[in-house]
Write an enzyme that holds these catalytic residues in place. Structure first.
Site, mmCIF file in Angstrom:
data_model
loop_
_atom_site.group_PDB
_atom_site.id
_atom_site.type_symbol
_atom_site.label_atom_id
_atom_site.label_comp_id
_atom_site.label_asym_id
_atom_site.label_seq_id
_atom_site.Cartn_x
_atom_site.Cartn_y
_atom_site.Cartn_z
ATOM 1 N N ARG A 116 0.802 -1.209 0.028
ATOM 2 C CA ARG A 116 0.154 0.026 0.077
ATOM 3 C C ARG A 116 0.706 1.274 -0.154
ATOM 4 O O ARG A 116 1.994 1.342 0.623
ATOM 5 C CB ARG A 116 -0.797 -0.042 1.122
ATOM 6 C CG ARG A 116 -1.974 -1.090 1.310
ATOM 7 C CD ARG A 116 -3.002 -0.918 0.208
ATOM 8 N NE ARG A 116 -3.993 -1.575 0.252
ATOM 9 C CZ ARG A 116 -4.184 -2.838 -0.348
ATOM 10 N NH1 ARG A 116 -3.162 -3.239 -1.193
ATOM 11 N NH2 ARG A 116 -5.199 -3.629 -0.126
ATOM 12 N N GLU A 117 0.439 2.317 -0.713
ATOM 13 C CA GLU A 117 0.951 3.776 -0.507
ATOM 14 C C GLU A 117 0.323 4.491 0.266
ATOM 15 O O GLU A 117 -0.756 4.512 0.258
ATOM 16 C CB GLU A 117 1.147 4.221 -1.920
ATOM 17 C CG GLU A 117 2.253 3.542 -2.925
ATOM 18 C CD GLU A 117 1.637 2.381 -3.716
ATOM 19 O OE1 GLU A 117 0.589 2.279 -3.851
ATOM 20 O OE2 GLU A 117 2.571 1.331 -3.893
ATOM 21 N N GLU A 169 -6.552 34.507 4.543
ATOM 22 C CA GLU A 169 -7.486 34.025 3.542
ATOM 23 C C GLU A 169 -8.721 35.235 3.452
ATOM 24 O O GLU A 169 -9.208 35.020 2.199
ATOM 25 C CB GLU A 169 -7.901 32.683 3.607
ATOM 26 C CG GLU A 169 -6.709 31.845 3.598
ATOM 27 C CD GLU A 169 -7.068 30.181 3.490
ATOM 28 O OE1 GLU A 169 -8.199 30.017 3.442
ATOM 29 O OE2 GLU A 169 -6.174 29.314 3.405
ATOM 30 N N SER A 199 -9.132 10.659 4.746
ATOM 31 C CA SER A 199 -9.093 9.612 3.922
ATOM 32 C C SER A 199 -8.382 8.307 4.317
ATOM 33 O O SER A 199 -7.122 8.227 3.754
ATOM 34 C CB SER A 199 -8.866 9.760 2.266
ATOM 35 O OG SER A 199 -9.019 8.964 1.534
ATOM 36 N N PRO A 200 -8.686 7.663 5.280
ATOM 37 C CA PRO A 200 -7.650 6.830 5.886
ATOM 38 C C PRO A 200 -7.064 5.701 5.111
ATOM 39 O O PRO A 200 -6.411 4.873 5.428
ATOM 40 C CB PRO A 200 -8.379 6.312 7.158
ATOM 41 C CG PRO A 200 -9.701 6.478 6.810
ATOM 42 C CD PRO A 200 -10.085 7.751 6.142
ATOM 43 N N GLU A 206 2.988 31.683 -1.633
ATOM 44 C CA GLU A 206 2.709 30.504 -1.582
ATOM 45 C C GLU A 206 1.473 29.898 -2.593
ATOM 46 O O GLU A 206 0.893 28.756 -2.754
ATOM 47 C CB GLU A 206 1.952 30.275 -0.155
ATOM 48 C CG GLU A 206 2.608 30.277 1.050
ATOM 49 C CD GLU A 206 1.867 29.875 2.207
ATOM 50 O OE1 GLU A 206 0.499 29.515 2.314
ATOM 51 O OE2 GLU A 206 2.550 30.046 3.363
ATOM 52 N N GLU A 222 -1.372 31.381 -3.490
ATOM 53 C CA GLU A 222 -2.461 31.588 -3.137
ATOM 54 C C GLU A 222 -3.140 32.717 -3.649
ATOM 55 O O GLU A 222 -2.590 33.722 -3.977
ATOM 56 C CB GLU A 222 -2.768 31.619 -1.532
ATOM 57 C CG GLU A 222 -2.031 30.463 -0.720
ATOM 58 C CD GLU A 222 -2.176 30.748 0.780
ATOM 59 O OE1 GLU A 222 -2.429 29.760 1.623
ATOM 60 O OE2 GLU A 222 -2.332 31.792 1.232
#
Length: 204
Positions: free
Chosen positions: A40-41, A106, A123-124, A152, A154
């Site tokens: 798994r990655e 932001e 997202s485990p 960054e 943004e």
């Protein structure tokens, strides 16, 4: 079943904007014994904060709209309307510190109160990423403009929506994890939250 796993090897696969490791492992089976060895990655070193900004007096949300690479080729145009968010270096800063900084960077808004909603895994099945989710009290009447840090990469536009308008856009314009969870939490806890913020303001 005793829930165990054995790690048989790991290697770094990629390190750029994200870090990706590959693991060889086995874990215990619900049928007994061990499952077949698997590869798994996993995306590493990810932690973030997300802040839903709300003005209880105007019953209005302050959101940010920005380009998202994950929407490219899937949504046209690939811009997302979402909560304030930012990565958190857990070794050197606290999630609340990051939340307060990102709100200013932001949106340019001043926080009058900040409430922690909770922390969750995104997202485990592929990532260690956890998000600390907050709700913050701001003055939506003065919110607007283009914000973000140039170094960054943004660029985000502040968008205000009434709470009713935002609820109508769930799973439409508002279609990312944090904003869906935070808005549903707000809907369930809005009256208690307004009272909590009122009491906090009265004691300052």
């Amino acid at each position: 079943m005793t829930m165990k796993f054995e790690l048989h090897g790991s290697e770094a696969v990629y390190e750029g904007f994200f870090k990706l490791n590959r693991y060889r492992l086995q874990h215990s089976s619900f049928h007994g014994g061990w499952c077949t060895q698997m590869v798994r990655e996993r995306i590493e070193r990810l932690a973030a904060v997300s802040v839903l900004l709300y003005d209880p007096q105007l019953d209005t949300l302050v959101l940010v709209e920005q380009f998202r690479i994950g929407l490219m080729g899937t949504v046209d145009p690939p811009w997302s309307l979402e909560t304030v968010s930012g990565f958190c270096d857990r070794e050197h800063e606290l999630p609340e510190e990051v939340a307060r900084r990102e709100v200013v960077e932001e949106t340019g808004c001043a926080l009058r109160a900040l409430t922690h909603i909770g922390e969750f895994f995104v997202s485990p099945g592929m990532s260690v990423e956890r998000i600390n989710l907050y709700c913050g009290w701001v003055d939506a009447g003065n919110a607007g403009g283009i914000h973000g840090l140039d170094h960054e990469g943004e660029e985000m536009r502040v968008v205000t929506l009434s709470r009713a308008e935002a609820l109508a856009q769930l799973f439409k314009r508002l279609n990312s994890t944090s904003v869906i969870m935070a808005l549903q939490w707000l809907e369930a806890n809005r009256e208690q939250l307004a009272e909590q913020w009122r009491l906090e303001a009265a004691t300052r």
